[in-house]
Design an enzyme around this catalytic site. Structure first.
Site, short mmCIF file in Angstrom:
data_model
loop_
_atom_site.label_atom_id
_atom_site.label_comp_id
_atom_site.label_asym_id
_atom_site.label_seq_id
_atom_site.Cartn_x
_atom_site.Cartn_y
_atom_site.Cartn_z
N ASP A 177 0.85 -1.31 0.08
CA ASP A 177 0.11 -0.13 -0.09
C ASP A 177 0.93 1.34 0.02
O ASP A 177 1.83 1.40 0.75
CB ASP A 177 -0.84 0.01 1.38
CG ASP A 177 -1.86 1.06 1.43
OD1 ASP A 177 -2.77 1.00 0.68
OD2 ASP A 177 -1.84 1.75 2.32
N GLU A 212 1.61 -0.23 -4.75
CA GLU A 212 0.95 0.78 -5.20
C GLU A 212 1.51 2.20 -5.06
O GLU A 212 1.95 2.78 -4.15
CB GLU A 212 -0.28 0.93 -4.24
CG GLU A 212 -1.37 1.65 -4.68
CD GLU A 212 -2.28 2.62 -3.42
OE1 GLU A 212 -3.62 2.93 -3.85
OE2 GLU A 212 -1.59 2.47 -2.51
C1 GLC Z 1 -4.04 3.32 -0.28
C2 GLC Z 1 -5.32 2.53 -0.18
C3 GLC Z 1 -6.53 3.30 0.45
C4 GLC Z 1 -6.25 3.87 1.61
C5 GLC Z 1 -4.83 4.62 1.71
C6 GLC Z 1 -4.25 4.61 2.91
O1 GLC Z 1 -4.13 4.37 -1.41
O2 GLC Z 1 -5.73 2.05 -1.52
O3 GLC Z 1 -7.67 2.78 0.35
O4 GLC Z 1 -6.91 4.87 1.97
O5 GLC Z 1 -3.69 3.81 0.76
O6 GLC Z 1 -3.56 3.60 3.34
#
Ligand code: GLC
Length: 516
Positions: free
Chosen positions: A190, A253
């Site tokens: 993440d 991500e």
């Molecule tokens: C990422 C996740 C999102 C979350 C954020 C903070 O972007 O996909 O859903 O709110 O991280 O953890």
């Protein structure tokens, strides 16, 4: 790869929230759909301030989702039927309820203090820098009891871990090893570009392109808070924690332009196997933009790097709402015929749409903190539509978010019987991909067609497949390139076209795959 948002996929115990046993019961569906791997969004113990992305114990299952025994049973069953299991890993921040943070905030000299990012106030008492939270307001929160600010790139309930502390790195890599030992096949990591921040706490520069109505954090350019070079060392450590046998996958991500994103593969391809490519989500649905987008991605990929494409996720409006139901079918063909690994968000294979959420039903803190800009993510997180039964067959109790109004038409049970449904289109595309290595492994060569068409050939050894997509809502008479006329259609977005030779025309919103 198929993304499951576990709160909304399948509820086995009637509490209105999905759970691990619910997922296990639905594995036959995933096999029928034809996916290879399933990424499950967080199910760890969490106060749900950010719906699981605020973790209070990295090595357990929240009782709402089940137990570790349920998890083990799920993994065993997934492996038995040939599905790979990818977990979410949230390294940038924990929950403020995590015991590490509870200790850290106890006193300035607590041994855990340095596991998070603490700073004294500025002489005027204000926050140490101008950094902004992704979810609105300052990224610094004053802890009254100890008189210092802590950093939170997201909610104040999500304090940032200090990745410059080797103890934190070790503890977090131990988390990866904990799940690897339980049999998982990889992780989606993440918010990876947030992991490191400037040690000098320099203020982020103002963004000259900011206009009122834009996301508040866009007032600043995140020069000192995202995409710092140190992140690549951490990525290498995470990769090493997966073991040496090469059997596990690391996905990152990061919403970044291609030139920045490619660094996440690692200098020696020793970072992320797949830095998520979100550009199909971020680019306007227009052939004049998508064609150069694909070419640019291909051109930027380092030698030997494996590509990937994503159409939707739990943070963005659903594809069928972004481009409309007819073009969502084109998007399905595109996703399943581009080079590399496609990631499909649960429900998109049915053409599920964003569900309007009344003010009193809002759960997402993004919407609560910054109302009125349409930032809420609840609309794309509503219950999976399994059947025409009450609550769409998702749960026997009232679901935590409302079910779409059209669930009696748009659901698995109905679409699986209809050869022209979105579900049947996805099944055909995924079956073709499995049968034709050219679609996964093959080279990509664009064909010179005018917009609104987009066309390319995928080739592996002697096998060639052509993909021809009409991104417009009018028929394109005489638009089919001469060399593709008369070729038999393998898959079409339109009923009755597969199996027949293609003529000179493409129908409105039509996409076809041809085996040359
Ligand atoms: C990422 C996740 C999102 C979350 C954020 C903070 O972007 O996909 O859903 O709110 O991280 O953890």
């Amino acid at each position: 790869m198929y993304q499951i948002y576990p709160l909304s996929f399948a509820d086995s115990n009637g509490d209105g929230m999905g759970d691990l046993a619910g997922i296990r019961a639905r594995l036959p569906y995933l096999l029928e759909l034809g996916v290879d791997a399933v990424w499950i969004s967080p199910f760890y113990p969490s106060p749900l301030a950010d719906f699981g992305y605020d973790v209070s114990d990295y090595c357990d299952v929240d009782p709402r989702f089940g137990t570790l025994a349920d998890f083990d049973a799920l993994v065993a069953e997934m492996h038995r039927v040939g599905l790979r299991v990818i977990l979410d890993f949230i390294p940038n921040h924990s929950s403020d309820q995590h015991p590490w943070f509870q200790e850290a905030r106890r006193s300035r000299d607590n041994p855990r203090r340095n596991w998070y990012v603490w700073q004294d106030p500025k002489p005027d008492g204000g926050p140490p820098s101008n950094w902004l939270s992704e979810f609105g307001g300052s990224a610094w929160k004053l802890d009254e009891a100890t008189g210092q600010y802590y950093l939170h790139s997201f909610l104040e309930e999500q304090p940032d871990l200090n990745w410059r502390n080797p103890d934190v790195r070790r503890a977090m890599c131990d988390v990866l090893r904990f799940w690897v030992a339980r049999g998982v096949d990889g992780f989606r990591v993440d918010a990876i570009h947030h992991l490191f921040k400037d040690t000098q706490l320099r203020d982020n520069p103002k963004n000259p392109d900011y206009r009122p109505g834009m996301l508040p954090r866009r007032q600043l350019i995140r020069r000192y808070t995202t995409d710092l070079p140190e992140v690549h060392d951490a990525a290498r450590e995470m990769r090493a924690a997966l073991g040496q046998d090469g059997e596990r996958l690391l996905i990152g991500e990061a919403y970044l332009p291609f030139d920045r994103l490619m660094h996440y593969y690692g200098a020696q391809l020793d970072g992320f196997h797949l830095p998520f490519n979100f550009h199909l989500i971020e680019t306007r649905w227009d052939a004049t933009l998508l064609r150069p987008l694909i070419a640019s991605y291909e051109a930027h990929l380092p030698a030997g790097a494996w590509p990937n494409w994503v159409l939707g996720n739990h943070d963005r409006s659903r594809i069928a709402s972004r481009v409309g139901p007819a073009q969502a079918r084109i998007a399905a063909v595109l996703l399943c015929t581009l080079r590399g690994t496609p990631t499909l968000y649960y429900g998109d294979e049915l053409g599920m749409r964003d569900v309007p959420i009344a003010p009193e039903q809002v759960h997402d803190p993004f919407e609560k903190n910054i109302p009125g800009l349409g930032l809420g993510r609840d609309p794309e997180r509503t219950p999976m539509q399994w059947s025409a039964e009450k609550y769409a067959g998702f749960s026997s109790g009232e679901p935590w978010l409302p079910v779409a109004a059209d669930y009696q038409q748009v659901n698995v049970e109905r679409q699986r019987k209809d050869p022209d449904s979105m579900l049947s289109l996805y099944r055909s595309l995924l079956a073709l991909r499995r049968a034709e290595p050219a679609l996964s492994l093959g080279s990509y060569t664009e064909l010179d067609v005018p917009p609104p068409l987009l066309a390319y050939v995928r080739q592996h050894e002697q096998r060639r497949l052509a993909v021809l997509l009409n991104l417009g809502s009018t028929a394109q008479a005489g638009a089919v390139p001469a060399e593709l006329r008369g070729v038999q259609v393998a898959v079409s977005t339109h009923p009755g076209r597969a199996g027949a030779p293609l003529g000179a025309d493409l129908l409105a919103d039509e996409g076809v795959v041809l085996a040359l």
